[in-house]
Enzyme design. Structure first.
Site, PDB file in Angstrom:
ATOM      1  N   ASP A  91      -7.507   0.146   2.452  1.00  0.00           N
ATOM      2  CA  ASP A  91      -5.257   0.472   2.848  1.00  0.00           C
ATOM      3  C   ASP A  91      -5.469   1.957   2.722  1.00  0.00           C
ATOM      4  O   ASP A  91      -5.194   2.369   3.676  1.00  0.00           O
ATOM      5  CB  ASP A  91      -5.222   0.756   1.042  1.00  0.00           C
ATOM      6  CG  ASP A  91      -5.012  -1.016   0.677  1.00  0.00           C
ATOM      7  OD1 ASP A  91      -4.900  -1.742   1.265  1.00  0.00           O
ATOM      8  OD2 ASP A  91      -4.824  -1.093  -0.614  1.00  0.00           O
ATOM      9  N   SER A 123       0.813  -1.259   0.197  1.00  0.00           N
ATOM     10  CA  SER A 123       0.367  -0.307  -0.428  1.00  0.00           C
ATOM     11  C   SER A 123       1.239   1.129  -0.355  1.00  0.00           C
ATOM     12  O   SER A 123       0.875   1.698   0.863  1.00  0.00           O
ATOM     13  CB  SER A 123      -0.663   0.024   1.453  1.00  0.00           C
ATOM     14  OG  SER A 123      -1.870  -0.041   0.971  1.00  0.00           O
ATOM     15  N   SER A 124       1.575   0.950  -0.770  1.00  0.00           N
ATOM     16  CA  SER A 124       2.596   2.846  -0.482  1.00  0.00           C
ATOM     17  C   SER A 124       1.940   3.610  -1.238  1.00  0.00           C
ATOM     18  O   SER A 124       1.944   5.497  -1.177  1.00  0.00           O
ATOM     19  CB  SER A 124       3.227   2.123  -1.629  1.00  0.00           C
ATOM     20  OG  SER A 124       3.529   2.017  -2.806  1.00  0.00           O
TER      21      SER A 124
HETATM   22  C1  GLA Z   1      -6.024  -3.391  -2.686  1.00  0.00           C
HETATM   23  C2  GLA Z   1      -7.042  -2.542  -2.783  1.00  0.00           C
HETATM   24  C3  GLA Z   1      -7.908  -2.579  -1.864  1.00  0.00           C
HETATM   25  C4  GLA Z   1      -8.363  -3.692  -1.265  1.00  0.00           C
HETATM   26  C5  GLA Z   1      -6.732  -4.963  -1.290  1.00  0.00           C
HETATM   27  C6  GLA Z   1      -7.211  -6.447  -1.782  1.00  0.00           C
HETATM   28  O1  GLA Z   1      -4.862  -3.192  -1.999  1.00  0.00           O
HETATM   29  O2  GLA Z   1      -6.538  -1.102  -2.817  1.00  0.00           O
HETATM   30  O3  GLA Z   1      -8.840  -1.849  -1.869  1.00  0.00           O
HETATM   31  O4  GLA Z   1      -9.491  -4.646  -2.156  1.00  0.00           O
HETATM   32  O5  GLA Z   1      -6.931  -4.821  -3.147  1.00  0.00           O
HETATM   33  O6  GLA Z   1      -8.295  -6.729  -0.709  1.00  0.00           O
END
Ligand code: GLA
Length: 390
Positions: free
Chosen positions: A179, A133-134
């Site tokens: 995220d 999640s950068s």
């Molecule tokens: C990515 C998306 C999230 C989520 C995940 C899977 O990280 O940004 O919103 O859907 O995939 O769980």
């Protein structure tokens, strides 16, 4: 295996600011990357997720600017970008990494807020493209900085939706709200149990150290394959299944209704997608129950079942992550699963603290045997969410 990274990232952001603008920043803000313990592809189905924040973070050094253009320097990109109100007002006008910054400005304007013009310098130790999640860390750090600089009073609970809107509406990625919620709302030593429909949260104690455990995070380094398109395709399949079943979202299908629901769907692929989402929501709830009861090692089988469901039903894993999970389990992990959107990224493994190193070595050995690029591993401890540092 590497330990937690040192934290020169704050100094790098400050030094970058001074170099780029010839003055001192007014403040420093940070927002973390995340690991999702369990609950994958459930967020955009109005379901449940259980992420925690990593100690790795994106730091923004910022100051107000009396001019009319936002200026942003990024250490990772090695460049400076500036944009005015008109570019921020039109999704697509600012591209690349700076779109995440312009997107936040756009989302704040769209929400009727008077966004302050600012100079920003960004440094980060959240690995890019590793499923940690950068992007959300960047959005959350910029959002927190701009809200503070503009003295804009937006409750913390409302902030993730603004950051998500930046990504959905400006960057064009149809992600859910997990995220951004993790980056903004997580707390140290806790996992964030989020109901993605009501946005209610419960901070669930997750003190790995006290339990003698560690959470090993293995970056598979698998090249991302068609990530954006596959993600959007999964989301569309889920939404069309919900429509076919006559429910607002797949969250509304309980495990007790699963067989009946599956019998009403013709397409075997869509049936598998539905089965993943429905069973995954249940696994999140069961994981939370075990954490509340302090029975941490017992979540292992739920993590592994989540991985199998992503592999066989949601079909979002790749050989590198499957190999990491298998090798971790064979080396004694309580459970292991891919975390994040899929098609590469990271695997997490719940292990006894003393087993972190041997499990990481076992995964590295399995990679070498299959000729995969060597993975990198670190142990993760739940850290704080987005905040002002100075
Ligand atoms: C990515 C998306 C999230 C989520 C995940 C899977 O990280 O940004 O919103 O859907 O995939 O769980």
């Amino acid at each position: 295996m590497t330990g937690q990274p040192d934290e020169p990232v704050t100094e790098r952001a400050t030094a970058g600011f001074t170099r780029a603008y010839g003055s001192q920043p007014a403040g420093l803000w940070a927002a973390p990357g995340r690991v999702n313990l369990i609950g994958e592809h459930t967020d955009y189905n109005d379901g449940f997720v259980l992420p925690f924040a990593l100690p790795r973070r994106t730091v923004v050094a910022a100051a107000p600017d009396s001019g009319r253009r936002w200026t942003v320097w990024s250490e990772q990109a090695g460049e400076q970008v500036s944009f005015g109100r008109a570019q921020a007002a039109e999704p697509g006008r600012v591209g690349g990494w700076a779109a995440y910054v312009a997107g936040v400005v756009w989302a704040l304007y769209e929400a009727g807020l008077d966004v302050p013009v600012a100079r920003l310098a960004i440094a980060s130790d959240v690995p890019l493209g590793a499923g940690l999640s950068s992007s959300a860390a960047l959005e959350a750090a910029v959002l927190t900085a701009l809200l503070d600089l503009g003295k804009l009073d937006v409750p913390v609970a409302d902030r993730p939706a603004l950051a998500q809107r930046a990504e959905n509406g400006y960057v064009g990625m149809p992600c859910g709200i997990m995220d951004q919620s993790a980056s903004i709302r997580c707390r140290p030593d806790h996992a964030l149990f989020l109901d993605c429909r009501t946005l209610e949260v419960e901070q669930v104690p997750f003190d790995l150290g006290a339990a003698g455990l560690a959470l090993l995070v293995v970056d598979s380094h698998a090249p991302h394959r068609h990530v954006g398109g596959e993600y959007a395709a999964r989301r569309t399949a889920c939404e069309s299944a919900a429509a076919a079943l006559g429910v607002p979202a797949l969250r509304d299908v309980g495990t007790d209704q699963l067989d009946t629901a599956l019998a009403r769907l013709d397409d075997p692929v869509v049936r598998r997608r539905v089965r993943h989402v429905v069973t995954e929501n249940q696994r999140v709830r069961e994981t939370v129950e075990l954490l509340r009861a302090g029975r941490l090692p017992e979540i292992g089988p739920l993590l592994t079942a989540s991985h199998q469901s992503m592999r066989d039903d949601f079909e979002i894993t790749v050989p590198e992550v499957d190999t990491a999970v298998e090798a971790a389990l064979a080396a004694g992990a309580y459970g292991a699963r891919m975390t994040g959107g899929g098609f590469g990224g990271c695997v997490l493994a719940l292990v006894d603290r003393a087993a972190a190193e041997p499990v990481a070595s076992a995964v590295a050995k399995a990679y070498a045997e299959r000729g995969f690029r060597a993975p990198t591993s670190f142990t993760a401890v739940p850290g704080p969410g987005a905040r002002r540092l100075s």
